[in-house]
Design an enzyme around this catalytic site. Structure first.
Site, PDB file in Angstrom:
ATOM      1  CB  SER A   8       7.253 -17.483   7.735  1.00 32.07           C
ATOM      2  OG  SER A   8       6.458 -18.646   7.737  1.00 32.07           O
TER       3      SER A   8
ATOM      4  CG  HIS B 292      -2.012  -0.877   1.209  1.00 33.92           C
ATOM      5  ND1 HIS B 292      -1.903  -2.228   2.072  1.00 33.92           N
ATOM      6  CD2 HIS B 292      -3.132  -1.282   0.260  1.00 33.92           C
ATOM      7  CE1 HIS B 292      -3.170  -2.737   1.961  1.00 33.92           C
ATOM      8  NE2 HIS B 292      -3.752  -2.339   0.698  1.00 33.92           N
TER       9      HIS B 292
ATOM     10  CG  PHE C  15       0.998 -15.982  21.003  1.00 42.19           C
ATOM     11  CD1 PHE C  15       1.791 -16.949  21.647  1.00 42.19           C
ATOM     12  CD2 PHE C  15       0.425 -15.116  21.967  1.00 42.19           C
ATOM     13  CE1 PHE C  15       1.530 -17.394  22.919  1.00 42.19           C
ATOM     14  CE2 PHE C  15       0.021 -15.548  23.243  1.00 42.19           C
ATOM     15  CZ  PHE C  15       0.769 -16.666  23.760  1.00 42.19           C
ATOM     16  CB  VAL C  16       5.585 -12.987  16.443  1.00 43.19           C
ATOM     17  CG1 VAL C  16       6.196 -12.684  14.991  1.00 43.19           C
ATOM     18  CG2 VAL C  16       5.272 -11.598  17.117  1.00 43.19           C
ATOM     19  N   PRO C  17       4.598 -15.671  14.884  1.00 39.31           N
ATOM     20  CG  PRO C  17       3.208 -15.701  12.648  1.00 39.31           C
ATOM     21  CD  PRO C  17       3.179 -14.983  13.904  1.00 39.31           C
TER      22      PRO C  17
ATOM     23  N   GLY D 144       6.284 -10.038  23.951  1.00 35.08           N
ATOM     24  CA  GLY D 144       5.148 -11.178  24.654  1.00 35.08           C
ATOM     25  C   GLY D 144       3.977 -11.307  23.378  1.00 35.08           C
TER      26      GLY D 144
END
Lengths: 605, 439
Positions: free
Chosen positions: A302, A273, A298-300, A296
């Site tokens: 990918s 964008h 939650f991050v995957p 803290g």
């Protein structure tokens, strides 16, 4: 702060985007909303008063207004404006909506590419007024099972597949509108669907940002955890990180910023964008993903790993009892084949046991003990309202007063000539009726129109007379062939007496009588005549019944006053026609000595 | 793209056009020309109103959106001593600079094509100031310094005063804030004059819808004569529709050193401009083995992300782009033709299979079967070439009519003998990348 939308939320839709509105109504029907989610449409250049839409298998009418102000006045409880204006006008539309005090809680702006300075002004003005702006450059948002903005969620099949038809437990915020559907699908597959979702929009300056939406969701007990899909560029994600760190947000958040690819390309390639361009290291997707994980969130690993992360968090919350099972609601199915109705009827209905007049069964209005007279029936079928006794009696008085005026007037004469030519009642009656127009009977319309116009525009009686003179028009409703101040028309006296005794007020008649004082001071027979009195009192009647001036103008323009004359005089015409039949009079031929013949030989050109 | 850089010359032209309206009490001559050769400069000098080119010493420099021209030794202001550059000198210098490729200190390199030529303005260091404005976060910020030129950049924090101006701040408050923040080292005699200029500069920046505007240095000469020695400007091009008259005929040049678009990219950009749909194509590596044909802007980003993440070698990714907004079958075929042609031009250097990702999220209202018809038509033409490059095709898509679309594309590939795997919304949007790379 609770949910963004409820099942009672109704929107005003700016721009007659019929396909998007139809999708909203299809959604409403599917989830069994009691009221349609679109209360009104604003279309500045439309001449329509309403637009037809399907509601399940049936059709409904959604009113159309020319301005947001009018729509808001008619629907004071509609607190959402769906602004589908183009980038040229979206700013003005939003600013106008914000200025309507106390009306809108949320304004959604779909246009992409509003000038940045205008977008900033719009967003700030909305914040100052306590109005939430969703967008610009967004597909909108949804509260599943309650309210869906326009095109969010796609087709009904996809909505049901993605469980957007009923509330789940996730709060979803994305920047991208295109991936909103995809995320809904992922959440439906790996968890129990969303409770509330907003695509905040792709432009650089948007009204509500991630943190605004996440804080609202934090305070909405239906939301058990949140998913944030951010993008490379900007620092909005850091506000979320701060809120998590300082304890403002306690519910679990799963987050990912797309655009990690950008780090591989120094410059020149715009990934995504207008708002998606990293001006500093902290604005890169990778930096934001790392910072969120450290806080803290939650991050995957990918984007491709996002579904697993969602499943993991959902399963954990389920095991902890934070999330409970959802009972799937019953759904109504929108028919695949629907046919638009060719005709609309809003006054009577013959489908039930008994035909009705504006909801009243005929038997409940027909016989004397019902207390309904012909005036009541007219008020039901012509105006879809039950008028009070004084008004229906006035209508009846008018009809009785205009029923006949002797055989010499042109309409009656035409009816008689036709009857004598051997034609049937209908042909003869129609011939008489066709005579009614600007010169015969039309004075009622014109008197009402001009006196009302003068009164509305606060002209003094003298100014009104001057005005009509300048326009080169005689004043309709003033003047009589024979009657005069000293020899008053007793029909007029009767009407005036009835009004004085029964009408709550007669402001237009009072005004007309002031005009009459001036005209009769010039010439004795320039009195307010019966046509004028009827038309003017009709306006006073409608005013006393609470109609707006615009409504009354609408009645006059539609020819309702003429209609009273048509109904009344038909009684007289039929009398004359039956009289002719009874008398068996021969074919009429006009005597030649009553015609001035002045015929010259045609000039040859 | 909302903010776009313009040439120094065009920025000055906008100043000049509105000078009387904004900068009362100050004078600006606007003696500038933009030329693309020495000959053009000489011809310009013969025109009425440009006699100064022959009469005054000149300064010449490239006008191609890059800064630090002084440090790059790309400002001609002296032959033997400052202020002795003649028309002939400038013309010869321009031609000489254009004859070779130029490499900047940043490593950017390319051909110089546009030069701005102006009179040499003798002045002292004390007369130089710095002023700029841009948007930071939600606010506008005005930057002012008593020192202009390169020095301001070296001691930014100490030398520059910032004024934050919220979008809805009244003019009275804005003026008050600017006056209260005039750098203290501006000589007392000039303070009032500088404040007045700064206020008017901000209004000009704001009303003319600049996204960024910097004059460094601005020189205050005697009698309130202003010289804009160097100017950097970006416009908010989304405001273009209401600024057509105010901006005049504005060009948005490509940044210096940016590789010119390939003919294929240009063709797609032209098709995009003509269509209501969105067609975008950027070639990242013509030799890359993974080619993407992705519907939708957000989806195109996550496919690119995932390919970079999972392949471990970003040069595998050949292109970036999207087709979206309901393209016609014809437009989709044209886009597919362009891609298939590009991806079958070079054999993979390591002899690996080529991978074609036909991806997309769940469409809102684009008819998937209809757009796939365009891709299938392109398959018919390119099937042999695609097979010659051992192309494996992976499809993932959802949305209206997707079942038919997927069935059609599977059948077409089978009929043409192409390797294909086809997935719908039950498969995660980017998971086909993993499947393609793991095989």
């Amino acid at each position: 702060m609770g949910a963004l939308f409820t099942k009672d939320t109704q929107a005003i839709f700016w721009n007659n985007n019929t396909s998007a509105i139809q999708r909203m109504l299809d959604y409403d029907y599917t989830i069994s909303r009691t009221k349609p989610s679109v209360a009104a449409i604003v279309a500045p250049t439309s001449n329509n008063k309403f637009e037809k839409f399907f509601y399940g298998p049936d059709e409904i009418m959604v009113p159309v207004f020319r301005t947001t102000g009018e729509a808001a006045k008619a629907f004071p409880k509609s607190d959402v404006l769906l602004n589908f204006a183009s980038f040229r006008t979206a700013y003005d539309v939003t600013m106008e909506a914000i200025a309507i005090k106390g009306q809108f809680k949320t304004v959604m702006v779909t246009a992409e590419g509003i000038p940045e300075r205008l977008a900033r002004k719009m967003n700030q003005s909305a914040r100052d007024a306590g109005v939430t702006v969703i967008g610009p450059a967004t597909v909108g948002g949804i509260s599943p099972g309650a309210f869906k903005i326009a095109n969010v969620g796609g087709t009904i099949e996809n909505i049901v597949n993605s469980k957007l038809h009923r509330a789940g437990s996730c709060g979803l915020v994305t920047r991208s509108g295109g991936l909103f559907n995809e995320l809904s699908n992922i959440i439906a597959i790996n968890a129990d669907g969303i409770s509330e979702g907003v695509a905040i929009g792709g432009d650089r300056f948007v009204g509500s940002v991630f943190i605004d939406n996440l804080l609202r969701m934090e305070n909405n007990p239906e939301v058990k955890y949140m998913i944030l899909l951010g993008e490379v560029g900007g620092t909005e994600e850091y506000k979320v990180i701060d809120a998590v760190k300082n304890g403002q947000i306690k519910k679990p958040i799963i987050a990912w910023c797309i655009g990690t690819i950008a780090k591989h390309f120094s410059s020149g390639v715009q990934f995504g964008h207008a708002g998606a361009s990293a001006n500093a290291d902290a604005e890169t997707a990778a930096a934001k993903n790392t910072a969120m994980a450290e806080a803290g969130i939650f991050v995957p690993e990918s984007f491709n790993d996002l579904p697993n992360k969602i499943k993991e968090v959902y399963t954990k919350l389920k095991a902890e009892g934070v999330i409970t099972d959802i009972t799937e609601p019953a759904l109504k199915t929108v028919p695949t084949v629907r046919r638009a109705k060719e005709f609309i009827c809003t006054i009577s209905d013959d489908r039930g046991d008994e035909a009705t007049y504006a909801g009243y069964p005929i038997s409940s209005v027909a016989t004397p003990e019902t207390g309904f007279g012909i005036g009541d029936v007219i008020s039901l079928l012509w105006f879809k309202k039950r008028y009070p006794k004084w008004a229906t009696e006035y209508i009846e008085t008018v009809i009785k007063t205009v029923a006949d005026h002797g055989p010499a007037v042109s309409g009656a004469h035409n009816a008689k000539v036709t009857a004598r030519a051997g034609k049937d009642v209908i042909s003869s009656l129609v011939t008489g009726l066709l005579t009614i127009g600007p010169r015969f009977g039309g004075a009622i319309d014109d008197a009402a129109r001009y006196f009302k116009y003068a009164n509305d525009n606060k002209m003094s009686p003298a100014e009104f007379i001057d005005y009509m003179k300048r326009e080169g028009k005689t004043i309709s409703g003033i003047g009589h062939r024979i009657k005069s101040v000293r020899n008053p028309d007793l029909r007029v006296s009767g009407l005036k007496k009835f009004a004085a005794e029964n009408f709550p007020a007669t402001p237009l008649l009072d005004y007309a009588l002031e005009v009459e004082k001036l005209t009769t001071s010039k010439k004795d027979n320039l009195i307010l005549n019966v046509d004028g009195t009827i038309g003017i009192l009709m306006v006073d009647m409608w005013r006393a019944l609470g109609y707006s001036e615009a409504d009354i103008d609408g009645f006059i323009d539609a020819g309702a006053l003429n209609a009273f004359f048509v109904v009344g005089r038909s009684i007289g015409f039929i009398g004359h026609i039956l009289d002719e039949k009874r008398l068996g009079m021969p074919m009429y031929r006009h005597p030649t000595d009553d015609i001035l013949y002045n015929v010259e030989v045609a000039e040859q050109l | 793209m909302a903010q776009r850089a313009i040439r120094e010359y065009d920025g000055k032209a906008i100043f000049s056009k509105h000078w009387e309206k904004y900068f009362s009490g100050f004078h600006y001559g606007f003696k500038s020309v933009l030329v693309t050769s020495g000959a053009e400069l000489k011809a310009k000098a013969e025109e009425h109103g440009f006699e100064w080119l022959k009469q005054q010493p000149l300064v010449a420099k490239p006008d191609m959106l890059f800064g630090k021209r002084g440090k790059n030794d790309l400002v001609l202001f002296r032959t033997n001593k400052p202020g002795d550059v003649t028309l002939a000198d400038a013309a010869a210098w321009i031609d000489a600079k254009m004859a070779n490729t130029t490499t900047l200190l940043t490593g950017q390199h390319g051909q110089l094509t546009h030069f701005i030529v102006e009179p040499f303005t003798p002045h002292s260091q004390e007369q130089e100031y710095y002023i700029s404005a841009t948007t930071v976060g939600e606010d506008d910020v005005l930057y002012m310094s008593a020192e202009g030129g390169m020095e301001v950049e070296e001691g930014w924090d100490e030398k520059v005063n910032e004024v934050h101006i919220p979008i809805n701040m009244s003019d009275a408050d804005m003026q008050h804030a600017v006056k209260a923040n005039i750098p203290s080292d501006i000589p007392a005699a000039n303070r009032e004059s500088f404040a007045s200029f700064a206020i008017q500069f901000f209004k000009f920046y704001r009303d003319q819808n600049f996204a960024y505007l910097e004059i460094n240095p601005i020189v205050m000469l005697d009698n309130n004569e202003m010289a804009i020695l160097d100017l950097v400007a970006r416009l908010d091009d989304t405001a273009g529709f209401m600024m057509r008259d105010a901006w005049g005929d504005i060009e948005y040049p490509t940044a210096f050193g940016m590789e010119d678009q390939s003919p294929e990219e240009k063709a797609v950009a032209e098709a995009d401009a003509k269509s209501g749909a969105s067609l975008k194509l950027t070639i990242l590596n013509p030799l890359g083995r993974i080619w993407t044909m992705v519907a939708g802007g957000g989806a195109s980003v996550v496919y690119a992300d995932t390919i970079a993440d999972l392949s471990g070698n970003v040069s595998d990714l050949a292109n970036y782009g999207e087709y979206s907004g309901g393209p016609t079958t014809g437009e989709t075929k044209f886009y597919a033709d362009t891609l298939f042609d590009l991806m079958t031009r070079h054999k993979d250097p390591k002899g690996l299979d080529k991978i074609l990702i036909i991806g997309g999220a769940i469409a809102n209202f684009t008819d998937v079967a209809k757009t796939f018809t365009g891709i299938i038509q392109s398959f018919e033409e390119y099937a042999d070439k695609l097979k010659a490059h051992n192309t494996r095709i992976y499809v993932r898509r959802g949305g209206p009519n997707y079942e038919k679309g997927l069935k059609d594309i599977q059948a077409a590939a089978d009929r043409l003998g192409l390797y294909i795997e086809v997935y719908g919304p039950e498969t995660h949007v980017t998971d086909i990348v993993r499947m393609a790379l793991e095989k």
